[in-house]
Design a protein around this motif. Structure first.
Motif, PDB file in Angstrom:
ATOM      1  N   THR A  99     -94.256  52.966 -36.823  1.00  0.00           N
ATOM      2  CA  THR A  99     -93.311  53.631 -35.930  1.00  0.00           C
ATOM      3  C   THR A  99     -92.913  54.978 -36.528  1.00  0.00           C
ATOM      4  OG1 THR A  99     -92.479  51.493 -35.247  1.00  0.00           O
ATOM      5  CG2 THR A  99     -91.097  53.383 -34.731  1.00  0.00           C
ATOM      6  N   HIS A 100     -93.049  56.027 -35.745  1.00  0.00           N
ATOM      7  CA  HIS A 100     -92.670  57.371 -36.189  1.00  0.00           C
ATOM      8  C   HIS A 100     -91.894  58.056 -35.060  1.00  0.00           C
ATOM      9  CE1 HIS A 100     -95.121  57.446 -39.873  1.00  0.00           C
ATOM     10  NE2 HIS A 100     -95.941  56.669 -39.193  1.00  0.00           N
ATOM     11  N   THR A 101     -91.114  59.048 -35.447  1.00  0.00           N
ATOM     12  CA  THR A 101     -90.376  59.805 -34.443  1.00  0.00           C
ATOM     13  C   THR A 101     -91.214  61.007 -34.005  1.00  0.00           C
ATOM     14  OG1 THR A 101     -88.309  59.101 -35.442  1.00  0.00           O
ATOM     15  CG2 THR A 101     -88.199  61.014 -33.973  1.00  0.00           C
ATOM     16  N   VAL A 102     -91.530  61.043 -32.723  1.00  0.00           N
ATOM     17  CA  VAL A 102     -92.323  62.149 -32.170  1.00  0.00           C
ATOM     18  C   VAL A 102     -91.502  62.796 -31.058  1.00  0.00           C
ATOM     19  CG1 VAL A 102     -94.479  62.788 -31.016  1.00  0.00           C
ATOM     20  CG2 VAL A 102     -94.466  60.922 -32.676  1.00  0.00           C
ATOM     21  N   ASN A 103     -91.261  64.083 -31.195  1.00  0.00           N
ATOM     22  CA  ASN A 103     -90.426  64.814 -30.223  1.00  0.00           C
ATOM     23  C   ASN A 103     -89.090  64.107 -29.980  1.00  0.00           C
ATOM     24  OD1 ASN A 103     -92.514  66.682 -29.911  1.00  0.00           O
ATOM     25  ND2 ASN A 103     -93.459  65.444 -28.280  1.00  0.00           N
ATOM     26  N   GLY A 104     -88.514  63.585 -31.041  1.00  0.00           N
ATOM     27  CA  GLY A 104     -87.191  62.952 -30.940  1.00  0.00           C
ATOM     28  C   GLY A 104     -87.212  61.502 -30.490  1.00  0.00           C
ATOM     29  N   MET A 152     -92.012  62.541 -43.596  1.00  0.00           N
ATOM     30  CA  MET A 152     -91.628  61.911 -42.329  1.00  0.00           C
ATOM     31  C   MET A 152     -91.657  62.949 -41.204  1.00  0.00           C
ATOM     32  SD  MET A 152     -88.952  58.927 -42.097  1.00  0.00           S
ATOM     33  CE  MET A 152     -87.362  59.665 -42.252  1.00  0.00           C
ATOM     34  N   GLU A 153     -91.256  64.169 -41.537  1.00  0.00           N
ATOM     35  CA  GLU A 153     -91.203  65.235 -40.516  1.00  0.00           C
ATOM     36  C   GLU A 153     -92.577  65.785 -40.170  1.00  0.00           C
ATOM     37  OE1 GLU A 153     -88.529  68.499 -41.456  1.00  0.00           O
ATOM     38  OE2 GLU A 153     -87.243  67.050 -42.475  1.00  0.00           O
ATOM     39  N   HIS A 154     -93.440  65.957 -41.189  1.00  0.00           N
ATOM     40  CA  HIS A 154     -94.658  66.748 -40.988  1.00  0.00           C
ATOM     41  C   HIS A 154     -95.983  66.002 -41.044  1.00  0.00           C
ATOM     42  CE1 HIS A 154     -92.104  70.229 -41.286  1.00  0.00           C
ATOM     43  NE2 HIS A 154     -91.757  69.951 -42.524  1.00  0.00           N
ATOM     44  N   SER A 155     -96.019  64.812 -41.631  1.00  0.00           N
ATOM     45  CA  SER A 155     -97.347  64.228 -41.891  1.00  0.00           C
ATOM     46  C   SER A 155     -97.398  62.716 -41.657  1.00  0.00           C
ATOM     47  CB  SER A 155     -97.764  64.541 -43.338  1.00  0.00           C
ATOM     48  OG  SER A 155     -96.849  63.960 -44.251  1.00  0.00           O
ATOM     49  N   PHE A 156     -96.575  62.206 -40.760  1.00  0.00           N
ATOM     50  CA  PHE A 156     -96.549  60.770 -40.483  1.00  0.00           C
ATOM     51  C   PHE A 156     -96.467  59.977 -41.799  1.00  0.00           C
ATOM     52  CE2 PHE A 156     -98.942  62.733 -36.961  1.00  0.00           C
ATOM     53  CZ  PHE A 156     -98.104  62.392 -35.912  1.00  0.00           C
ATOM     54  N   CYS A 157     -95.547  60.412 -42.663  1.00  0.00           N
ATOM     55  CA  CYS A 157     -95.299  59.758 -43.960  1.00  0.00           C
ATOM     56  C   CYS A 157     -96.580  59.659 -44.789  1.00  0.00           C
ATOM     57  CB  CYS A 157     -94.693  58.366 -43.767  1.00  0.00           C
ATOM     58  SG  CYS A 157     -93.022  58.404 -43.166  1.00  0.00           S
ATOM     59  N   SER A 158     -97.258  60.795 -44.953  1.00  0.00           N
ATOM     60  CA  SER A 158     -98.506  60.774 -45.726  1.00  0.00           C
ATOM     61  C   SER A 158     -98.507  61.915 -46.733  1.00  0.00           C
ATOM     62  CB  SER A 158     -99.714  60.942 -44.805  1.00  0.00           C
ATOM     63  OG  SER A 158     -99.649  60.039 -43.733  1.00  0.00           O
ATOM     64  N   SER A 159     -99.296  61.687 -47.793  1.00  0.00           N
ATOM     65  CA  SER A 159     -99.485  62.705 -48.822  1.00  0.00           C
ATOM     66  C   SER A 159    -100.971  62.748 -49.203  1.00  0.00           C
ATOM     67  CB  SER A 159     -98.607  62.349 -50.021  1.00  0.00           C
ATOM     68  OG  SER A 159     -98.786  63.291 -51.053  1.00  0.00           O
ATOM     69  N   CYS A 160    -101.307  63.576 -50.191  1.00  0.00           N
ATOM     70  CA  CYS A 160    -102.700  63.666 -50.641  1.00  0.00           C
ATOM     71  C   CYS A 160    -103.090  62.375 -51.370  1.00  0.00           C
ATOM     72  CB  CYS A 160    -102.877  64.867 -51.561  1.00  0.00           C
ATOM     73  SG  CYS A 160    -101.844  64.788 -53.040  1.00  0.00           S
ATOM     74  N   HIS A 161    -104.371  62.261 -51.761  1.00  0.00           N
ATOM     75  CA  HIS A 161    -104.796  61.024 -52.433  1.00  0.00           C
ATOM     76  C   HIS A 161    -105.497  61.265 -53.764  1.00  0.00           C
ATOM     77  CE1 HIS A 161    -108.951  61.799 -51.494  1.00  0.00           C
ATOM     78  NE2 HIS A 161    -109.357  60.575 -51.719  1.00  0.00           N
ATOM     79  N   GLY A 162    -105.725  62.530 -54.108  1.00  0.00           N
ATOM     80  CA  GLY A 162    -106.423  62.800 -55.363  1.00  0.00           C
ATOM     81  C   GLY A 162    -106.654  64.286 -55.499  1.00  0.00           C
ATOM     82  N   ALA A 163    -107.648  64.639 -56.341  1.00  0.00           N
ATOM     83  CA  ALA A 163    -107.927  66.062 -56.511  1.00  0.00           C
ATOM     84  C   ALA A 163    -108.783  66.583 -55.366  1.00  0.00           C
ATOM     85  CB  ALA A 163    -108.627  66.282 -57.845  1.00  0.00           C
ATOM     86  N   GLY A 164    -109.737  65.775 -54.918  1.00  0.00           N
ATOM     87  CA  GLY A 164    -110.661  66.208 -53.861  1.00  0.00           C
ATOM     88  C   GLY A 164    -111.864  66.906 -54.454  1.00  0.00           C
ATOM     89  N   ARG A 165    -113.034  66.491 -54.015  1.00  0.00           N
ATOM     90  CA  ARG A 165    -114.266  67.098 -54.551  1.00  0.00           C
ATOM     91  C   ARG A 165    -114.389  68.536 -54.100  1.00  0.00           C
ATOM     92  NH1 ARG A 165    -118.008  63.668 -57.007  1.00  0.00           N
ATOM     93  NH2 ARG A 165    -119.402  65.449 -57.188  1.00  0.00           N
ATOM     94  N   ILE A 166    -114.978  69.346 -54.966  1.00  0.00           N
ATOM     95  CA  ILE A 166    -115.265  70.731 -54.600  1.00  0.00           C
ATOM     96  C   ILE A 166    -116.762  71.002 -54.720  1.00  0.00           C
ATOM     97  CG2 ILE A 166    -114.868  71.767 -56.894  1.00  0.00           C
ATOM     98  CD1 ILE A 166    -113.332  73.977 -55.348  1.00  0.00           C
TER      99      ILE A 166
END
Lengths: 479, 143
Positions: A334-339, A393-407
């Motif tokens: 459950t997330h808040t979308v447009n209030g 909660m505001e910008h990413s549906f309660c998510s963050s990065c997961h590592g460095a990420g391959r380049i």
């Protein structure tokens, strides 16, 4: 490539809605790392995900974004449960690939003379590498039990304690798992791989806490400077791969008929209200639970090995599960979308859930700190413990990065490592490495990854998480 | 494809996974090369024909050539990874856009001899197409 990115602020770039996109794209990055992906397929993949039915808000990418298959790795996409879809490719083949971090009462300086002995013991007794089989051999009914109970199954067999469930995402058990819908192939592949690390970027690492950023939170997370920690990165092994493959094949056939304009077949999915989607989610939950049981067993094994190699008891070792997070998953949240509070299916493909302080899903002990967010770096630099923040909660549906990420691609990394001994280079940095193959070490060399500190600075700068501690590797085992 | 000495595949750079372009002078050779290429990536080489190989006949269906390629390679992958058997020779008996029939002569492989884990054959950018005088396919493996 001609894709115009609009810079919103120091850490966010917008891909404006165009063509078949139903929502804009939103990339968290910085002015340095954004250049690396300008000519990469990953931005196209963010756009492709934005075209999918029922997507809500933005097609989001974290700063560790890189070119995956279908969805970008480091992507978040939330779908309306009435009009949206679930995509097995948006979860990935390694369902509930994730990280587990254990703290100990050991101090790095004290165990340094025994480090070689410990890492040799771990490498000998923890099954690693392709096709490795575990010490836990399952009957079919046992496997069904694992698929339903998750980490609890492993605890019932002596791997860890019930309090570990409090500090495991979803208590180590995703509800709704139904083993009766699994293919014979999936069941067969899961019979002998429980309690194995796997290969590729999966690892177990002995680390030292080398910096504390937030003393108050570190205390609650039971972290202190100089402390030894154990980090595990693995998932659901062949069991999860087969479940994803089984459903993707079915959905690819249907989607080709229903959505002929789909930009990439790997994005195939099923409408969330369909039986196909419900079956996939029930099967995916089986793999998620298998992965939690797997990491729980690996934790139990590592505890026994550490006690044996150091000739100490459980009290002296003081192993404690700080947290276990999954970073390849789809969840109904459950997330808040447009209030408005809205029920969504959030796909996290190479992204970590990051609940802010006060969130109702947090265990009591982390209610005031926010969820621990575990970010492994490459094997030569550092990993981070963050805490979820309100911005997620505001910008990413309660998510963050997961590592460095391959380049670098794997072939590029092998070329770059030609004539070098990556193992010796790591030893020169004071890091012992045990790996099944030299090629794995070359593919996983530190230069193959982005700078994890920059990645973490972006998610913290954007308000998605806060730094709690930094961990430096002392010894690593890889498949 | 100019002659038989043309490599049966080339790698394409992919940041996280492994992509290949495969060649064949006809569809039969393309599908045969695809499977042999995948085995070479996994095992380092095609298994040698030793002892008494078993013969397996398999039939794979797909909605079109691209789907057929993913399903065909998926079958070979499952045999090798899960069943511990790998083909040392592959004869494509027939191939249409929706059906492939093949005869495999197989030997046992020790899972620990697999040097590269392929988790799955993906649909990402999957392509099977006729060029002027040969067939080409693009496949991305999740590794």
């Amino acid at each position: 490539m001609g894709i115009k990115l609009e810079r919103l602020d120091e850490f966010r770039w917008l891909i404006p809605k165009a063509g078949h996109m139903r929502v804009p794209g939103l990339i968290f990055s910085n002015s340095n790392m954004i250049k690396d992906i300008q000519d990469d397929q990953s931005i196209i993949q963010v756009i492709n995900v934005a075209t999918l039915p029922g997507i809500v808000g933005y097609s989001i990418a974290m700063p560790d974004i890189h070119w995956g298959y279908g969805f970008p790795i480091g992507g978040v996409a939330a779908f309306d449960t009435e009009e949206g879809m679930v995509s097995p490719g948006g979860v990935g083949y390694d369902i509930n690939c994730g990280c587990r971090l254990m703290t100990t009462l050991l101090v790095a300086d004290e165990i340094r003379p025994f480090l070689k002995k410990i890492i040799t013991g771990l490498f000998r007794d923890i099954p690693t590498g392709v096709g490795s089989t575990g010490l836990v051999h399952l009957s079919r009914s046992d496997e069904a039990d694992v698929a339903v109970k998750g980490a609890q199954w492993a605890i019932n067999r002596g791997f860890g304690s019930p309090r570990d469930l409090q500090t495991t995402e979803d208590g180590g058990c995703m509800q709704g798992a139904d083993p009766s819908i699994l293919s014979d192939r999936a069941i067969k592949r899961g019979l002998n791989q429980l309690g194995t690390l796997g290969s590729g970027n999966h690892f177990m690492e002995i680390q030292v806490v080398d910096r504390i950023y937030d003393e108050k939170k570190a205390k609650i997370y039971r972290l202190f400077k100089g402390q030894v920690t154990i980090f595990i990165h693995t998932g659901s092994r062949g069991f999860g791969y087969q479940i994803c493959d089984d459903f993707l094949k079915q959905m690819a056939k249907q989607t080709a008929k229903n959505i002929p304009e789909l930009p990439d077949r790997q994005l195939a999915g099923a409408l969330l209200k369909s039986d196909m989607a419900k079956n996939y989610l029930a099967a995916m939950a089986c793999a998620a639970n298998y992965a939690w049981a797997n990491r729980q067993i690996l934790m139990g094994m590592s505890k026994e090995i550490l006690m044996r190699e150091l000739s100490i008891g459980p009290k002296e070792l003081g192993m404690n599960l700080l947290y276990d997070v999954c970073h390849n998953i789809a969840k109904i949240e459950t997330h808040t979308v447009n209030g408005h509070k809205t029920t969504l299916c959030v796909h996290r493909k190479g992204t970590t859930r990051a609940l802010p302080p006060g969130h109702s899903l947090l265990p009591e002990i982390y209610r005031d700190t926010g969820q621990p967010v575990l970010i492994p770096g490459d094997m030569g630099t550092t990993s981070y413990v963050l805490s979820g923040a309100n911005g997620a909660m505001e910008h990413s549906f309660c998510s963050s990065c997961h590592g460095a990420g391959r380049i670098l691609s794997r072939n590029q990394a092998i070329k770059k490592a030609k004539g070098r001994s990556i193992g010796r280079e790591m030893e020169d940095r004071g890091i012992l490495v045990c790996a099944r193959g030299k090629r794995t070490l070359k593919e996983e060399m530190p230069e193959a990854y982005k700078d994890v500190s920059q990645v973490v600075d972006v998610v913290c700068g954007a308000g998605l998480a806060n730094k709690v501690a930094r961990l430096r590797p002392l010894a690593v085992i890889k498949g | 494809m100019k002659d038989t000495a043309t490599p049966r595949f080339r790698f394409i750079d992919h940041t996280s996974d492994l992509g290949v372009v495969l060649y064949g002078k006809n569809l039969e050779e393309l599908f045969q090369n695809a499977a042999l290429t995948m085995l070479t990536i996994m095992l380092g080489d095609i298994p040698e024909l030793t002892g008494e190989p078993a013969t397996i006949n398999i039939s794979v269906s797909g909605t079109d050539l691209s789907d057929l390629m993913v399903c065909w390679l998926g079958e070979i992958l499952f045999l090798s990874e899960a069943e511990g058997i790998a083909p040392c020779t592959i004869e494509i008996k027939s191939v249409s856009p929706t059906l492939l029939e093949a005869e495999l002569r197989t030997v046992s492989v020790d899972p620990s001899s697999i040097i590269r884990e392929i988790k799955a054959v993906t649909y990402h950018e999957i392509k099977v197409e006729k060029r002027d005088d040969h067939w080409e396919a693009k496949v991305v493996f999740d590794v």
